[in-house]
Write an enzyme that holds these catalytic residues in place. Structure first.
Site, mmCIF file in Angstrom:
data_model
loop_
_atom_site.group_PDB
_atom_site.id
_atom_site.type_symbol
_atom_site.label_atom_id
_atom_site.label_comp_id
_atom_site.label_asym_id
_atom_site.label_seq_id
_atom_site.Cartn_x
_atom_site.Cartn_y
_atom_site.Cartn_z
ATOM 1 N N TYR A 1 116.996 -45.808 53.911
ATOM 2 C CA TYR A 1 117.147 -45.775 55.368
ATOM 3 C C TYR A 1 116.841 -47.156 55.943
ATOM 4 C CZ TYR A 1 118.202 -41.169 57.214
ATOM 5 O OH TYR A 1 118.858 -40.036 57.607
ATOM 6 N N GLU B 1 117.447 -48.139 59.632
ATOM 7 C CA GLU B 1 117.769 -48.238 61.055
ATOM 8 C C GLU B 1 117.314 -49.568 61.631
ATOM 9 O OE1 GLU B 1 116.763 -45.300 59.841
ATOM 10 O OE2 GLU B 1 117.343 -43.645 61.196
ATOM 11 N N ASP C 1 142.250 -54.170 68.027
ATOM 12 C CA ASP C 1 141.905 -53.323 66.881
ATOM 13 C C ASP C 1 142.788 -53.789 65.722
ATOM 14 O OD1 ASP C 1 141.776 -51.380 64.937
ATOM 15 O OD2 ASP C 1 141.792 -49.697 66.339
ATOM 16 N N THR D 1 138.765 -51.430 60.511
ATOM 17 C CA THR D 1 138.257 -50.751 59.328
ATOM 18 C C THR D 1 138.212 -51.812 58.226
ATOM 19 O OG1 THR D 1 140.521 -50.104 58.827
ATOM 20 C CG2 THR D 1 139.116 -48.433 59.817
ATOM 21 N N LYS E 1 141.618 -51.099 54.543
ATOM 22 C CA LYS E 1 143.083 -51.120 54.512
ATOM 23 C C LYS E 1 143.525 -52.421 53.824
ATOM 24 C CE LYS E 1 143.660 -48.048 58.479
ATOM 25 N NZ LYS E 1 142.498 -47.966 59.345
ATOM 26 N N ARG F 1 135.654 -47.771 52.430
ATOM 27 C CA ARG F 1 135.914 -47.119 53.720
ATOM 28 C C ARG F 1 134.766 -47.461 54.659
ATOM 29 N NH1 ARG F 1 140.023 -44.204 52.540
ATOM 30 N NH2 ARG F 1 140.337 -43.734 54.728
HETATM 31 N N1 DSN Z 1 144.475 -43.226 59.545
HETATM 32 C C1 DSN Z 1 144.780 -44.615 59.754
HETATM 33 C C2 DSN Z 1 146.191 -44.943 59.408
HETATM 34 O O1 DSN Z 1 146.694 -44.338 58.490
HETATM 35 O O2 DSN Z 1 146.792 -45.787 60.026
HETATM 36 C C3 DSN Z 1 144.480 -45.072 61.107
HETATM 37 O O3 DSN Z 1 143.279 -44.587 61.520
#
Ligand code: DSN
Length: 414
Positions: free
Chosen positions: A46, A48, A193, A220, A223, A229
């Site tokens: 933990y 925080e 974003d 994120t 990707k 993730r």
């Molecule tokens: N789920 C993601 C995508 O496939 O683009 C976006 O959040």
């Protein structure tokens, strides 16, 4: 692993990934080093708070890990502040809104069917119940051009506190300068974003929005960036903004950060700083272009007229009379994974829309070049045109598997 039921499911997934072709443009394969960090003892801890200011003891190693992740993120994206604690993209966006907006404030975001994201104000989401989202759209779905003059008019009328760029099903580049100049004109925060294109930015295959003056970016990390993730928020230079964001993430919205994931982010960012990552990012674009060429020759309508990034959104219902759901299913049967997707102002419903969305980040990680990507596009079209022909499906499935096995998923990138 002692739990045989879970083990068998994981083993099945491992085989599916090895033998199939992953074209979902938001997915990728991480290195063994990233997976080792994810599976490390850091999951027990933990933490925080932030490095040097935690609410629990025993943080000498977690502080090292989080500082490394922040330092590498700032270097990758050329900015002054990074918060690496958001659990994923949706929580990162919620934290952004919570940090910089008051309930009822107006935000300008792209319409979902034109490529925007649910968390940019779709009525089914929590942010849409708290803030007033106003949508902008493409001027022309055939070219992907956004109507910046209309955006300026809407911004002047609605006086948004924040303007959001960044999309999950948009295949063209944004005019960063036009966007930022409108945001400045109306005094809105210019937010981007970058979830889908983070790896392309880090790999210098597309321009960094911070270089055009965007104030803040959310993303994120799993990707194109090829990490675990997770989520992240980056601030170009405004310290007050960065402090508000830190407070919104913790204690505003989250509790203990997932330190194993933060360690994996640090590892992935280290990999992305390696010069080889730039070659990877550039190849993603070349590979998407190779697929675009095949679709164009086959007269398949692509939203935006094609692609300038890693993904293609194809109107398979309009071009071939097969729905997005049917296309997703029949391609799944032959080992090609992608997703059905709404197209601009889709006459069909989201669960069975007109389009399919696919892209090249994952197959490029496997080492596919333009030739292999063009072949994949040809196979896809053959299947979509012959969805009930079992002989063709059997032959294509064998070719897909052979192609996949010729390019094993790499364990390491540096
Ligand atoms: N789920 C993601 C995508 O496939 O683009 C976006 O959040």
């Amino acid at each position: 692993m002692k739990d045989s039921e879970v083990y068998n499911a994981i083993a099945g997934e491992e085989k599916r990934q090895a033998e199939g072709l992953e074209l979902i443009p938001s997915e990728n394969y991480v290195s063994r080093a990233v997976r080792e960090a994810l599976g490390s003892v850091l999951t027990n801890k933990y933490s925080e708070g932030y490095p040097g200011a935690r609410y629990y003891g025993g943080q000498e190693y977690t502080d090292i890990v989080e500082n490394l992740a922040r330092k590498r993120a700032k270097e990758l994206f050329n900015c002054k502040y990074a918060n690496v604690q958001p659990l994923s993209g949706a929580p990162a966006n919620l934290a952004l809104y919570a940090a910089l907006l008051e309930p009822g404030d107006t935000v300008l975001g792209m319409d979902l069917s034109h490529g925007g994201h649910l968390t940019h104000g779709h009525p089914v989401t929590l942010p849409a119940k708290i803030y007033n989202f106003v949508r902008y759209k493409m001027k022309n779905a055939e070219t992907g051009e956004i109507d910046y003059e209309e955006m300026r008019k809407v911004a002047k009328k609605e006086q948004p506190k924040m303007m959001l760029a960044g999309y999950s099903a948009y295949s063209r580049e944004v005019d960063y300068d036009a966007f930022v100049s409108i945001a400045r004109e109306v005094g809105a925060v210019a937010a981007f974003d970058i979830a889908h294109i983070a790896g392309l930015i880090a790999g210098k295959a597309v321009r960094n929005p911070f270089d055009a003056g965007f104030d803040v970016m959310t993303t994120t990390t799993h990707k194109t960036l090829r990490g675990p993730r997770g989520g992240m928020i980056l601030v170009r230079e405004d310290e007050t903004m960065a402090k508000k964001i830190d407070k919104a993430v913790f204690p505003g919205l989250q509790g203990g950060p997932h330190m194993n994931v933060i360690a994996a982010k640090a590892v992935a960012f280290g990999e992305a700083l390696h010069p080889g990552f730039q070659t990877y990012a550039t190849q993603i674009l070349k590979n998407a272009k190779a697929m675009e060429t095949v679709l164009r020759k086959s007269d398949i309508r692509m939203l935006g007229g094609g692609t300038s990034n890693h993904l293609i959104l194809a109107d398979v219902y309009g071009s071939l009379g097969i729905t997005g759901a049917e296309a997703e299913n029949v391609l799944d049967e032959v080992g090609i994974t992608l997703n059905k997707n709404v197209i601009a102002d889709d006459p069909r419903k989201p669960l069975d829309p007109s389009g399919i969305r696919f892209g090249t980040p994952a197959i490029t990680t496997r080492g596919f070049g333009e030739e292999e990507c063009a072949r994949v596009a040809e196979l896809m079209i053959e299947i979509l045109r012959n969805k009930d022909n079992e002989d063709i499906k059997k032959r294509v499935k064998e070719e897909v598997k052979a192609l996949a096995l010729r390019f094993p998923i790499p364990e390491s990138f540096v």
